[in-house]
Design an enzyme around this catalytic site. Structure first.
Site, PDB file in Angstrom:
ATOM      1  N   GLU A 131     -35.547  15.346 -26.871  1.00  0.00           N
ATOM      2  CA  GLU A 131     -35.845  14.065 -27.534  1.00  0.00           C
ATOM      3  C   GLU A 131     -34.845  12.965 -27.163  1.00  0.00           C
ATOM      4  O   GLU A 131     -35.240  11.833 -26.878  1.00  0.00           O
ATOM      5  CB  GLU A 131     -35.931  14.245 -29.048  1.00  0.00           C
ATOM      6  CG  GLU A 131     -37.072  15.160 -29.497  1.00  0.00           C
ATOM      7  CD  GLU A 131     -38.447  14.736 -28.989  1.00  0.00           C
ATOM      8  OE1 GLU A 131     -38.607  13.591 -28.509  1.00  0.00           O
ATOM      9  OE2 GLU A 131     -39.377  15.567 -29.057  1.00  0.00           O
ATOM     10  N   HIS A 139     -43.200   7.690 -23.532  1.00  0.00           N
ATOM     11  CA  HIS A 139     -42.362   8.761 -24.096  1.00  0.00           C
ATOM     12  C   HIS A 139     -43.075  10.114 -23.984  1.00  0.00           C
ATOM     13  O   HIS A 139     -42.503  11.085 -23.485  1.00  0.00           O
ATOM     14  CB  HIS A 139     -42.045   8.423 -25.561  1.00  0.00           C
ATOM     15  CG  HIS A 139     -41.223   9.453 -26.261  1.00  0.00           C
ATOM     16  ND1 HIS A 139     -39.864   9.342 -26.411  1.00  0.00           N
ATOM     17  CD2 HIS A 139     -41.566  10.619 -26.861  1.00  0.00           C
ATOM     18  CE1 HIS A 139     -39.410  10.399 -27.068  1.00  0.00           C
ATOM     19  NE2 HIS A 139     -40.425  11.192 -27.357  1.00  0.00           N
ATOM     20  N   GLU A 140     -44.311  10.154 -24.429  1.00  0.00           N
ATOM     21  CA  GLU A 140     -45.032  11.443 -24.405  1.00  0.00           C
ATOM     22  C   GLU A 140     -45.265  11.890 -22.970  1.00  0.00           C
ATOM     23  O   GLU A 140     -45.146  13.069 -22.648  1.00  0.00           O
ATOM     24  CB  GLU A 140     -46.359  11.347 -25.165  1.00  0.00           C
ATOM     25  CG  GLU A 140     -46.251  10.864 -26.604  1.00  0.00           C
ATOM     26  CD  GLU A 140     -45.202  11.554 -27.430  1.00  0.00           C
ATOM     27  OE1 GLU A 140     -44.931  12.749 -27.206  1.00  0.00           O
ATOM     28  OE2 GLU A 140     -44.611  10.890 -28.316  1.00  0.00           O
ATOM     29  N   HIS A 151     -42.205  13.421 -21.474  1.00  0.00           N
ATOM     30  CA  HIS A 151     -41.941  14.777 -21.969  1.00  0.00           C
ATOM     31  C   HIS A 151     -42.501  15.840 -21.023  1.00  0.00           C
ATOM     32  O   HIS A 151     -42.070  16.991 -21.077  1.00  0.00           O
ATOM     33  CB  HIS A 151     -42.588  14.980 -23.344  1.00  0.00           C
ATOM     34  CG  HIS A 151     -41.683  14.688 -24.515  1.00  0.00           C
ATOM     35  ND1 HIS A 151     -40.380  15.121 -24.585  1.00  0.00           N
ATOM     36  CD2 HIS A 151     -41.929  14.035 -25.690  1.00  0.00           C
ATOM     37  CE1 HIS A 151     -39.855  14.744 -25.746  1.00  0.00           C
ATOM     38  NE2 HIS A 151     -40.765  14.080 -26.435  1.00  0.00           N
ATOM     39  N   GLU A 171     -46.566  15.604 -27.438  1.00  0.00           N
ATOM     40  CA  GLU A 171     -46.629  15.774 -25.985  1.00  0.00           C
ATOM     41  C   GLU A 171     -47.274  17.069 -25.518  1.00  0.00           C
ATOM     42  O   GLU A 171     -46.930  17.568 -24.433  1.00  0.00           O
ATOM     43  CB  GLU A 171     -45.208  15.688 -25.424  1.00  0.00           C
ATOM     44  CG  GLU A 171     -44.289  16.874 -25.788  1.00  0.00           C
ATOM     45  CD  GLU A 171     -43.395  16.663 -26.993  1.00  0.00           C
ATOM     46  OE1 GLU A 171     -43.727  15.819 -27.853  1.00  0.00           O
ATOM     47  OE2 GLU A 171     -42.363  17.348 -27.089  1.00  0.00           O
ATOM     48  N   ASN A 172     -48.215  17.657 -26.257  1.00  0.00           N
ATOM     49  CA  ASN A 172     -48.860  18.906 -25.841  1.00  0.00           C
ATOM     50  C   ASN A 172     -49.233  18.865 -24.360  1.00  0.00           C
ATOM     51  O   ASN A 172     -49.731  17.863 -23.870  1.00  0.00           O
ATOM     52  CB  ASN A 172     -50.146  19.130 -26.645  1.00  0.00           C
ATOM     53  CG  ASN A 172     -49.960  18.803 -28.098  1.00  0.00           C
ATOM     54  OD1 ASN A 172     -49.145  19.411 -28.764  1.00  0.00           O
ATOM     55  ND2 ASN A 172     -50.681  17.793 -28.587  1.00  0.00           N
ATOM     56  N   GLU A 221     -45.826  21.356 -33.114  1.00  0.00           N
ATOM     57  CA  GLU A 221     -44.376  21.208 -33.178  1.00  0.00           C
ATOM     58  C   GLU A 221     -43.984  20.831 -34.606  1.00  0.00           C
ATOM     59  O   GLU A 221     -44.621  19.965 -35.189  1.00  0.00           O
ATOM     60  CB  GLU A 221     -43.883  20.126 -32.216  1.00  0.00           C
ATOM     61  CG  GLU A 221     -42.364  20.102 -32.148  1.00  0.00           C
ATOM     62  CD  GLU A 221     -41.803  19.108 -31.124  1.00  0.00           C
ATOM     63  OE1 GLU A 221     -42.577  18.410 -30.462  1.00  0.00           O
ATOM     64  OE2 GLU A 221     -40.575  19.054 -31.020  1.00  0.00           O
TER      65      GLU A 221
HETATM   66  N1  BAL Z   1     -42.105  16.006 -29.981  1.00  0.00           N
HETATM   67  C1  BAL Z   1     -42.543  15.317 -31.135  1.00  0.00           C
HETATM   68  C2  BAL Z   1     -43.039  13.947 -30.873  1.00  0.00           C
HETATM   69  C3  BAL Z   1     -42.209  13.275 -29.875  1.00  0.00           C
HETATM   70  O1  BAL Z   1     -41.001  13.135 -30.025  1.00  0.00           O
HETATM   71  O2  BAL Z   1     -42.702  12.919 -28.837  1.00  0.00           O
HETATM   72 ZN    ZN Z   2     -40.367  13.014 -28.139  1.00  0.00          ZN
END
Ligand code: BAL
Ligand code: ZN
Length: 880
Positions: A321, A298-299, A302, A265-266, A122
């Site tokens: 986000e 957070h991850e 996602h 967050e892959n 990303e």
């Molecule tokens: N997507 C980039 C890192 C994050 O915001 O979790």
């Molecule tokens: Zn994020």
């Protein structure tokens, strides 16, 4: 450089149904074979236009269309693309490229961090791995085979589930991973290394078992438990709060040392900056523990807000986000103290995002254009974006918001969508009209909301008149009225809440309510108000605005004591501190002796005396507004006056409240001595008060305090106490104690890079004269390297952002130093270079002399040679 506009968005000409990748990893190069099963996008119109794939820094070895090898005349390779002409609506494209992860210092695409291979795709890093349609609205099913030498890289990971593996005769081995969920390329991940893992499991709400693994380098295996606990709490919370269940059989986190962001967050394979995973009492502070918990959450969140439902294009970044930051803030509030969390978030937003909104890079939550998307992973997209989602919840209520999020996930699962789709789901689920509200997504700048009051004793009416405005921002000179939810209450003379009834209503509706201010000027009249009340406005910081109400200092003290809203009690204390400090800044500027208003001291005394109060909130109350915040709210920031005034106030508070500080310090320190470290809110609170007390006490210079500080440094069993003691010693005049502590800390932790980051930061933040020379000296330390983003942030970033008196030295040496580092980093790691630039871009805030010096450095960077698009965009916009 090319400017990309939201208005130019077009659907992709082609789609990629399947992506089959094979990586052959070697020490001096890597080969990437990609088989793409493609077809014409039926939504894109008729005919077969040329196919243009993204690609950067790739050496093309072979290319075949439907098994037919293509020759030089069949395609065109340019610096950032490969173009060819398909001859049918469906086809398979096979390519092989060579790439060089071993020399990739930009940390984007496939690169090496220490001895391991890892990826960061990303936003647009996948195009540095293979030729592809590297845009989030192209979603594909991925199968990935990774092959590498077995001894050095025993662990081979990618997204999804492992489906096959094998060994080869030459000491190499391979594993194939299959991800059953379609995803955009930015969520692709690969890791190869000599890693150990901590393993656990989670049973989802429908009874499926999910294997959880955290992979780290062997020496860090003892620092994973907190992240694992945080992950399990996050998985449970997302089921309870949003009805979201995890979807794969395995969820993996890998910690890497060299990483531009906090984490990524892959799908099924989150890659984390080691600073956002590793935490144990001896090496990580309370703040670091809370950061790990928040970032893991957070991850993980996602997976639904970002992965299952992703963004159509990068202008929609806040769709995932803003919403995910809002979700992780809700989670952290539920796990710890909600008021403390809100205070921390609002302080951060008002200091840093408001500064961004007032600077040359100001942009709306959904930007209209960009040169380099990496520059838009901003406080505005993340933190202000989260505030916008919070306001939707405030307007719709918790239940209505949940109905909206359920509809959003149901409608858009598996799709790449827009902010409009999100808002539409909220509207449709609630029968609401958010048309005007959506201006929060399209208009940049921080609105001002000035409020005046009128009380009519005879009529028993009380009116509040709101006037909103928003300053111009680049490209947006005129702003239309926002919808500003103002959560408020009224207090009577005894501090009791008054029942609220607006004119025209039959009965009162509670004692806190939300007024939706949606006109440039608007009056709300309350009836049945039998005495002049005191308003408590913007409770819980219900909107990201600058609120102005002419409170007297006595009224603020009254609110500090009586407001039923914990956030607003803190806010009253902050406003009181700001008024007092601004007076003193003025005194300094006029050459007068500084006078500390004793009302502030008394207000803080009553906080310290009341042992029934939440200690974390008392610590927050005792924290004076930072120099950065005082800078943000100044028309023209006088760096020296701000520093002197704040230090004078700290000294005065320290002297006046010494005995109380000492008592609370000793009591808490004693409990800390006797209690094993626990990463929980009440323990954070105790240590927070203990540590802020110590920092005030040390200003006295009394021998018993210095001895206590040294003792805390030497004897503490945790980093929270040890690092505070170190920081306090570093900022003190006790040179012998300071030098001894710094040396023993470095000796003890020299093999732990994350702890050494803290050692660098503490010294970078030392505000005593000579700060720049100390930082320059530290850059020579063997543990420092410009190639590691954490080191750059810990030393140079901390200096320029937190040590304002030294960075803003009147001779401009601080600016020159920062520009020198940006010029070097521009070549090594453009993303980090561009981030490091931020303190130079705020030149309009300072006096004419400093403005000239800062601009000269920006111009020097611009003229320094070939600039990355990242650095070019920030520098050119700052000078425009
Ligand atoms: N997507 C980039 C890192 C994050 O915001 O979790
Ligand atoms: Zn994020």
């Amino acid at each position: 450089p090319k400017v990309i506009h939201l208005k130019d968005y077009q659907v992709p000409d082609y789609l990629i149904d399947e992506t089959h990748l094979t990586f052959e990893l070697y020490e001096d190069r890597s080969l990437v074979h990609a088989q793409l099963v493609m077809r014409r996008n039926p939504e894109a119109g008729a005919g077969l236009p040329p196919l243009q794939l993204h690609g950067q820094d790739l050496e093309l070895i072979s290319l075949a269309l439907n098994d037919r090898q293509l020759g030089l005349g069949d395609y065109e390779v340019a610096e950032e693309s490969l173009t060819l002409q398909p001859d049918a609506a469906s086809f398979t494209l096979d390519s092989t490229v060579v790439i060089h992860p071993e020399s990739n210092t930009a940390l984007e695409g496939l690169y090496k961090s220490g001895s391991m291979f890892c990826t960061q795709c990303e936003a647009e890093g996948f195009r540095k791995i293979t030729y592809y349609l590297d845009r989030p609205d192209v979603m594909s099913k991925f199968t990935t085979t990774v092959s590498a030498e077995k001894h050095a890289y025993p662990i081979l990971l990618s997204n999804g589930n492992p489906i096959a593996s094998g060994e080869e005769d030459d000491g190499r081995h391979w594993t194939t991973w299959e991800d059953p969920f379609k995803k955009p390329a930015y969520l692709f991940a690969l890791v190869a290394g000599d890693l150990w893992c901590v393993e656990d499991s989670f049973t989802t709400m429908s009874g499926r078992d999910v294997a959880l693994r955290i992979y780290v380098e062997p020496e860090n295996i003892d620092k994973c438990q907190h992240a694992m606990d945080s992950l399990k709490k996050s998985m449970k919370w997302d089921e309870d709060a949003y009805g979201r269940e995890y979807d794969l059989d395995i969820f993996m986190i890998v910690a890497v040392n060299d990483f531009n962001m906090g984490a990524m967050e892959n799908k099924g394979l989150n890659i984390f900056n080691s600073s956002a995973v590793l935490a144990r009492a001896e090496t990580a502070t309370d703040a670091a523990h809370q950061r790990v918990e928040a970032i893991v959450a957070h991850e993980y969140f996602h997976n639904w807000t970002g992965n299952r439902v992703t963004c159509r294009d990068w202008f929609q970044l806040s769709l995932k986000e803003g919403f995910t930051v809002f979700r992780d803030a809700q989670f952290s509030a539920d796990m710890n103290s909600p008021t403390v969390k809100r205070v921390e978030d609002v302080s951060y937003l008002r200091t840093h995002q408001f500064a961004e909104d007032a600077g040359p890079m100001a942009h709306s939550v959904r930007p209209e254009s960009f040169i380099e998307i990496s520059n838009f992973y901003t406080l505005t997209v993340y933190e202000k974006g989260a505030e916008v989602v919070r306001m939707i919840q405030t307007l719709l209520g918790e239940e209505g918001f949940r109905k909206g999020s359920d509809l959003y996930f149901e409608r858009h699962d598996g799709q790449a969508v827009t902010v409009d789709d999100f808002v539409k789901a909220m509207e449709d689920a609630n029968g609401a009209d958010l048309t005007q509200f959506k201006r929060w997504y399209s208009q940049a700048g921080t609105p001002r909301l000035s409020v005046s009051e009128q009380y009519d004793a005879a009529a028993k009416t009380y009116s509040l008149t709101f006037r909103q405005s928003c300053p111009p921002t680049p490209g947006q000179s005129e702003k239309l009225a926002f919808v500003i939810p103002v959560s408020m209450g009224l207090l009577d003379g005894q501090g009791n809440e008054i029942a609220l009834r607006l004119q025209g209503e039959d009965a009162s509706v509670g004692t806190t309510r939300v007024l939706a201010v949606d006109q440039p000027e608007q009056t709300f009249t309350f009836v049945g108000v039998s005495e002049q009340p005191l308003p408590s406005l913007l409770r819980g910081f219900s909107a990201p605005v600058k609120l102005e109400f002419p409170y007297s200092r006595d009224q603020l003290m009254f609110l500090m004591q009586h407001d039923s809203d914990g956030f607003n009690r803190w806010e009253a204390g902050q406003q009181l501190s700001v008024q007092v400090l601004q007076d003193m800044i003025g005194q300094h500027q006029r050459g007068e002796a500084l006078q500390l208003d004793q009302r502030l001291v008394e207000a803080l005394r009553s906080q310290l005396e009341d042992e029934s109060l939440d200690q974390a909130m008392v610590a927050e109350m005792l924290s004076l507004p930072s120099e950065a915040y005082l800078t943000e709210i100044s028309e023209v920031a006088d760096v020296d006056a701000i520093h002197q005034a704040r230090e004078f106030a700290r000294q005065g508070i320290s002297s006046a409240l010494f005995d109380l500080f000492w008592k609370r310090y000793q009591a808490n320190r004693e409990i800390s001595r006797q209690t094993p470290y626990v990463a929980q809110a009440e323990h954070f609170a105790r240590r927070a008060l203990q540590n802020i007390a110590l920092s005030y006490l040390m200003l006295s210079g009394k021998p018993e305090v210095v001895a206590a500080c040294v003792d805390q440094f030497e004897e503490a069993d945790n980093m929270t106490e040890r690092l505070t003691a170190l920081a306090v010693l570093v900022n003190s005049g006790f040179e012998a104690e300071r030098d001894k502590a710094l040396a023993s800390f470095a000796e003890h932790f020299k093999d732990n890079p994350l702890v050494m980051d803290q050692w660098f930061s503490v010294q970078a933040g030392n505000t005593q004269p000579g700060g720049l020379e100390r930082v320059q000296q530290l850059m020579q330390h063997p543990a420092f390297t410009l190639k590691n983003p954490n080191k750059v942030r810990a030393l140079i970033g901390a200096f320029a952002n937190q040590n304002l008196v030294n960075y803003h030295r009147a001779d401009g040496a601080g600016y020159r130093f920062l520009a020198d580092q940006v010029i070097v980093l521009n070549k090594l790691n453009p993303q980090i270079a561009s981030r490091l630039l931020a303190p130079l871009t705020r030149w309009r805030k300072y006096d004419a002399g400093r403005q000239g010096l800062m601009k000269a450095e920006l111009e020097r960077i611009l003229a320094s040679g070939e600039l990355s698009s990242d650095v070019y965009e920030v520098v050119s916009k700052s000078l425009a």
